[in-house]
Scaffold this motif. Structure first.
Motif, PDB file in Angstrom:
ATOM      1  N   CYS A  19       0.644  -1.601  -0.116  1.00 50.85           N
ATOM      2  CA  CYS A  19       0.267  -0.098   0.107  1.00 50.85           C
ATOM      3  C   CYS A  19       0.899   1.406  -0.345  1.00 50.85           C
ATOM      4  O   CYS A  19       1.540   1.403  -0.484  1.00 50.85           O
ATOM      5  N   ASP A  59      -1.875  -5.175   6.479  1.00 59.48           N
ATOM      6  CA  ASP A  59      -1.304  -5.426   5.343  1.00 59.48           C
ATOM      7  C   ASP A  59       0.047  -6.666   5.787  1.00 59.48           C
ATOM      8  O   ASP A  59      -0.147  -7.889   5.216  1.00 59.48           O
ATOM      9  N   HIS A  72      -8.231  -3.499   1.182  1.00 54.70           N
ATOM     10  CA  HIS A  72      -7.439  -1.706   1.522  1.00 54.70           C
ATOM     11  C   HIS A  72      -7.811  -1.744  -0.513  1.00 54.70           C
ATOM     12  O   HIS A  72      -7.082  -0.663  -0.742  1.00 54.70           O
ATOM     13  N   HIS A 141      -5.030   2.355   8.672  1.00 58.87           N
ATOM     14  CA  HIS A 141      -3.775   2.612   7.485  1.00 58.87           C
ATOM     15  C   HIS A 141      -5.455   2.400   6.448  1.00 58.87           C
ATOM     16  O   HIS A 141      -5.109   2.653   5.397  1.00 58.87           O
ATOM     17  N   ASP A 145      -4.767   3.361   3.170  1.00 58.59           N
ATOM     18  CA  ASP A 145      -5.077   2.395   1.418  1.00 58.59           C
ATOM     19  C   ASP A 145      -6.557   4.073   0.389  1.00 58.59           C
ATOM     20  O   ASP A 145      -6.055   4.421  -0.930  1.00 58.59           O
TER      21      ASP A 145
HETATM   22 ZN   LIG Z   1      -2.803  -1.566   2.854  1.00 56.91          ZN
END
Ligand SMILES: [Zn+2]
Length: 321
Positions: A19, A59, A72, A141, A145
Motif C-alpha cells: 500500500c 498489510d 485495501h 491504514h 489506502d
Molecule cells: Zn494496505
C-alpha cells in the motif's frame, strides 16, 4: 544475462511491497496523532509509537488471512465510468445488486473503513484502551489506502499498460525520497465528520479520478527520459536491487504538481478526523480513565504471528499490486 535477470526479478519482488509502503503508513498515523484535541492527546501522544508501528498490521495480515486483501482497495472501474453511479454506496444495496462475492472480488475499502469506524466507536464506548489503540492504528491504514489513486483502479500496478512497479513507485519510492526532506505536514486540526460514509466515498472517487493521471504521467515521462537513467541500482544489505532513480522520481513528482504530498496530507487529516469522530460518537469518554491498559495474551500472540507470517510468507489471495 542470468545475473541481470536475477537482479530484475528480485527488484520486482522488492518493489511489490505494500500500500502506501511501510514508511508512509507509519508517517500518516504518526502525524495524525498531533491533529487531535487535548482530551485525546492524553492517550494518543504517550502511545504514538504503538499507533505508528502498528499502522502496517493490516498489510502484514494479508500474508496470513485470505479475506484481508480486498479490504485495501476497490477496482471501481469495474462498475462503469466515473462517478460509477451503477454501484450503490450502501453495502446492503450493493450486495443485493452485485452479490457479496463479486463485491469482494473487486475490493471493499470504502465499506471496510466504515466497519472499522464502528469497531473503534465501540472500543471508546467500552473504554477499552488496548482496543482503542489497536483499532485506531488499523483504521488509519485503511483510510490511508483509500487515498491512493492506484487503490481505486484495476490497473493497480500498471500491469495492463506495461508499467509494472508504478504502484510502489508512487506510494513508497517517492514519499521515502521526499516526505521528510521537502513535504509539509502542518495540517491543523481534526474535524468531526458528519457523514463518514459519504466522506470516504468522496476520497475513493478522488483517487479513482486521479489514477489515470498517475499512469499517464509515468508513461509520458518514460518517453522523455533517457532510458538508462530511469532506474538506478542500489546495494541493500548485500543484494543489488533495481529501483526508479531519484532523478526520475523527482521529475515525476514535479510533473504531478504535488499530488502525492497532497494525498498524504489529506490522509493524515482524514485519519485524525475519523479517530475524533469515533470518540465524539462514543460520548467523548474520559481517556484518562480507561480499562484494559495492557494488551491481552491474545493480542500479543496476534502481533507476533502477523510479524511472522509477513516475514516468511506470501500474500494470500490476489495481490493488489
Ligand atoms: Zn494496505
Amino acid at each position: 544475462m542470468k545475473k541481470l535477470a536475477a537482479i530484475i526479478s528480485f527488484s520486482l519482488v522488492w518493489q511489490q511491497c505494500f500500500c502506501w509502503g511501510f514508511f508512509a503508513h507509519k508517517k500518516i498515523n504518526n502525524y495524525a496523532v498531533f491533529l487531535l484535541p487535548p482530551q485525546m492527546l492524553v492517550l494518543y501522544k504517550p502511545n504514538a509509537d504503538f499507533i505508528t508501528q502498528h499502522a502496517v498490521d493490516p498489510d502484514m495480515r494479508r500474508y496470513a488471512v485470505t479475506e484481508e486483501g480486498p479490504r485495501h482497495y476497490i477496482d471501481i472501474d469495474h462498475y462503469g465510468k466515473y462517478p460509477y453511479d451503477s454501484l450503490p454506496r450502501k453495502w446492503n444495496d450493493a450486495v443485493a445488486k452485485f452479490s457479496e462475492d463479486s463485491l469482494r472480488e473487486n475490493g471493499i475499502v470504502p465499506w471496510w473503513v466504515q466497519t472499522m469506524l464502528y469497531r473503534l466507536t465501540d472500543a471508546f464506548k467500552e473504554k477499552n484502551q488496548a482496543k482503542i489503540l489497536k483499532q485506531s492504528a488499523e483504521i488509519g491504514h485503511y483510510i490511508a489506502d483509500a487515498h491512493v489513486p492506484l487503490h481505486a483502479n484495476s490497473n493497480h500496478n500498471g500491469q495492463y499498460t506495461n508499467q509494472q512497479g508504478i504502484h510502489g513507485f508512487w506510494e513508497s519510492r517517492v514519499p521515502e525520497l521526499l516526505a521528510d526532506k521537502e513535504w509539509d505536514f502542518f495540517i491543523g486540526k481534526a474535524e468531526y465528520i458528519k457523514d463518514p460514509g459519504n466522506f470516504i466515498w468522496q476520497r475513493v472517487l478522488e483517487s479513482a479520478a486521479a489514477s489515470d493521471t498517475v499512469l499517464k504521467y509515468e508513461r509520458e515521462l518514460t518517453k522523455e527520459f533517457p532510458p538508462d537513467q530511469k532506474f538506478s541500482f542500489e546495494n541493500r544489505n548485500g543484494v543489488v536491487v533495481r529501483q526508479y532513480s531519484s532523478a526520475f522520481a523527482k521529475a515525476y513528482d514535479a510533473k504531478l504538481k504535488g499530488m502525492i504530498e497532497r494525498r498524504m496530507r489529506q490522509a493524515v487529516f482524514a485519519v485524525a478526523s475519523f479517530w475524533y469522530t469515533a470518540w465524539v460518537n462514543a460520548g467523548e469518554p474520559d481517556l484518562t480513565k480507561l480499562s484494559n491498559k495492557e494488551f491481552s495474551a491474545d493480542d500479543l500472540r496476534e502481533f507476533e504471528s502477523l510479524n511472522n507470517s509477513w516475514k516468511n510468507g506470501k500474500i494470500k489471495g490476489r495481490d493488489h499490486e
